[in-house]
Design an enzyme around this catalytic site. Structure first.
Site, PDB file in Angstrom:
ATOM      1  N   GLY A 168      15.861  66.150  54.889  1.00  0.00           N
ATOM      2  CA  GLY A 168      16.772  67.288  54.739  1.00  0.00           C
ATOM      3  C   GLY A 168      16.965  68.066  56.026  1.00  0.00           C
ATOM      4  O   GLY A 168      17.578  69.130  56.017  1.00  0.00           O
ATOM      5  N   LEU A 169      16.456  67.551  57.141  1.00  0.00           N
ATOM      6  CA  LEU A 169      16.585  68.283  58.405  1.00  0.00           C
ATOM      7  C   LEU A 169      17.638  67.669  59.328  1.00  0.00           C
ATOM      8  O   LEU A 169      17.673  67.953  60.521  1.00  0.00           O
ATOM      9  CB  LEU A 169      15.227  68.354  59.128  1.00  0.00           C
ATOM     10  CG  LEU A 169      14.122  69.089  58.363  1.00  0.00           C
ATOM     11  CD1 LEU A 169      12.855  69.165  59.204  1.00  0.00           C
ATOM     12  CD2 LEU A 169      14.553  70.507  57.976  1.00  0.00           C
ATOM     13  N   GLY A 170      18.468  66.821  58.755  1.00  0.00           N
ATOM     14  CA  GLY A 170      19.621  66.323  59.510  1.00  0.00           C
ATOM     15  C   GLY A 170      19.293  65.313  60.595  1.00  0.00           C
ATOM     16  O   GLY A 170      19.999  65.217  61.599  1.00  0.00           O
ATOM     17  N   SER A 171      18.226  64.504  60.390  1.00  0.00           N
ATOM     18  CA  SER A 171      17.861  63.546  61.436  1.00  0.00           C
ATOM     19  C   SER A 171      18.979  62.513  61.628  1.00  0.00           C
ATOM     20  O   SER A 171      19.291  62.122  62.755  1.00  0.00           O
ATOM     21  CB  SER A 171      16.536  62.846  61.120  1.00  0.00           C
ATOM     22  OG  SER A 171      16.670  61.996  60.022  1.00  0.00           O
ATOM     23  N   SER A 172      19.577  62.105  60.531  1.00  0.00           N
ATOM     24  CA  SER A 172      20.610  61.074  60.622  1.00  0.00           C
ATOM     25  C   SER A 172      21.822  61.588  61.403  1.00  0.00           C
ATOM     26  O   SER A 172      22.317  60.930  62.326  1.00  0.00           O
ATOM     27  CB  SER A 172      20.985  60.636  59.202  1.00  0.00           C
ATOM     28  OG  SER A 172      22.289  60.195  59.142  1.00  0.00           O
ATOM     29  N   ALA A 173      22.274  62.816  61.082  1.00  0.00           N
ATOM     30  CA  ALA A 173      23.447  63.345  61.801  1.00  0.00           C
ATOM     31  C   ALA A 173      23.106  63.600  63.262  1.00  0.00           C
ATOM     32  O   ALA A 173      23.919  63.332  64.150  1.00  0.00           O
ATOM     33  CB  ALA A 173      23.936  64.627  61.140  1.00  0.00           C
ATOM     34  N   ALA A 174      21.891  64.099  63.532  1.00  0.00           N
ATOM     35  CA  ALA A 174      21.517  64.379  64.930  1.00  0.00           C
ATOM     36  C   ALA A 174      21.565  63.084  65.732  1.00  0.00           C
ATOM     37  O   ALA A 174      22.085  63.052  66.856  1.00  0.00           O
ATOM     38  CB  ALA A 174      20.122  64.995  64.992  1.00  0.00           C
TER      39      ALA A 174
ATOM     40  N   ASP B  60      26.333  68.733  58.661  1.00  0.00           N
ATOM     41  CA  ASP B  60      25.244  68.220  59.489  1.00  0.00           C
ATOM     42  C   ASP B  60      25.738  67.814  60.886  1.00  0.00           C
ATOM     43  O   ASP B  60      25.112  68.163  61.889  1.00  0.00           O
ATOM     44  CB  ASP B  60      24.569  67.007  58.818  1.00  0.00           C
ATOM     45  CG  ASP B  60      23.753  67.412  57.594  1.00  0.00           C
ATOM     46  OD1 ASP B  60      23.906  68.552  57.128  1.00  0.00           O
ATOM     47  OD2 ASP B  60      22.961  66.585  57.106  1.00  0.00           O
TER      48      ASP B  60
END
Ligand code: MEV
Length: 327
Positions: free
Chosen positions: A111-117, A157
């Protein structure tokens, strides 16, 4: 030539799930980052990925993944970045092989946006190899990749990873950057339960299909909390922010996206002096966040450990994607 890009992860303060439908969400970039180093390959059009600190590496020949290290299924995690890289090259009308190294200190599927980052960093780094892209272009291309893999994401994200800071995000509206009087300490607790944003967004959609009036009422209330939360944030009014976080958590539970462990972590944080605590991101596992006076952060950290979860004391990352060439 190599190009390196870093992009921050995120924590949603108010408005996850409701933002998929309507109304604003408030999102903070956090100082946990994804990093991508890209270089061209001269002899083939394969896209190689080295994600060795996550324990795997392999390459895509077209859409087919071949593992070098780690199980084949781990390649699924790379599809979003492969698409991001391809869409970036399409933007320049170029087809080339690539070597892409991925490093990240953002917990994955939490839920911390690793994929979008990492999508944003991939577009930033690959774009730099072929002449460079504006932030707007990076954000849009990363969103195209996210859509292919994550269904129908709101776009929150990729925007926060591109621009950083504190943003008010609402679909179809111009981004609003929030200026804080001063940064505030906050803490994230990772339940260590992995989950899929796509499935959770679908679960809320299914519930809304069955109970449209009820769920629309909840969505509108969460959107209202975001509006009030923005004022409280600008005023530095932590007591109100805490109240709003607590109510927001209750509404997310009503949408069916909390789990017992997150509830326990949220209550343990409140009991250890937090102004407020809520799950952050899609829920179903992943992370919660709490805000508190600096002197209470330590006891909240301990409370989160006691829930067999991992605390991260984080700061706001004021920079979004950052790109440099390595000659
Ligand atoms: C995921 O970070 C936030 C959700 O609202 C989904 C989205 O906005 O795409 C759950």
């Amino acid at each position: 030539m190599q190009a390196e890009a870093t992009a921050p992860g995120k924590a949603i303060l108010f408005g996850e799930h409701s933002v998929v439908y309507r109304g604003p969400a408030i999102v903070l970039a956090v100082d946990k980052k994804g990093k991508v180093i890209a270089e061209k390959r001269d002899n083939d059009n394969r896209i190689y990925f080295d994600a060795l600190d996550l324990g795997f590496s392999g390459y895509f020949d077209g859409d087919k993944y071949t593992s070098i290290t780690g199980a084949d299924w781990r390649g699924e995690r790379l599809v979003a970045f492969m698409i991001a890289a391809k869409k970036t090259m399409e933007n320049f009308d170029i087809e080339s092989g690539l070597n892409i190294k991925i490093r990240s200190d953002i917990p994955i599927a939490a839920g911390l946006g690793s994929s979008a980052a990492l999508s944003v960093a991939t577009v930033g780094a690959v774009g730099e190899l072929f002449g460079g892209l504006s932030k707007e272009e990076i954000c849009n291309i990363a969103y195209e990749g996210e859509k292919v893999v994550h269904g129908n994401p709101s776009g929150i994200d990729n925007n926060i990873s591109t621009y950083g800071g504190v943003l008010v995000y609402e679909k179809g509206k111009e981004l609003q950057r929030v200026k804080l009087g001063e940064d505030f300490p906050f803490i994230i607790g990772d339940s260590k339960r992995k989950r899929s944003t796509k499935k959770l967004v679908r679960r809320v959609r299914d519930l809304r299909d069955r109970q449209p009036e009820l769920i629309d009422g909840i969505i509108d209330n969460i959107a209202r909390i975001s509006v009030q939360g923005l004022e409280a944030l600008k005023d530095g009014d932590f007591r109100t922010l805490g109240d709003l976080m607590n109510v927001n958590h209750g509404l997310l539970s009503a949408l069916g996206v909390s789990i017992a462990k997150l509830d326990t972590m949220v209550h343990a944080s409140r009991g250890s002096g937090a102004y407020g605590a809520k799950l952050t991101g899609a829920g179903g596992g992943g992370c919660m966040m709490a805000i508190a006076d600096a002197q209470n952060i330590r006891s909240i950290e301990k409370a989160i450990w006691r829930c067999r979860s991992i605390p991260h004391v984080v700061n706001i990352a004021h920079e979004g994607v950052q790109i440099r060439r390595i000659e």
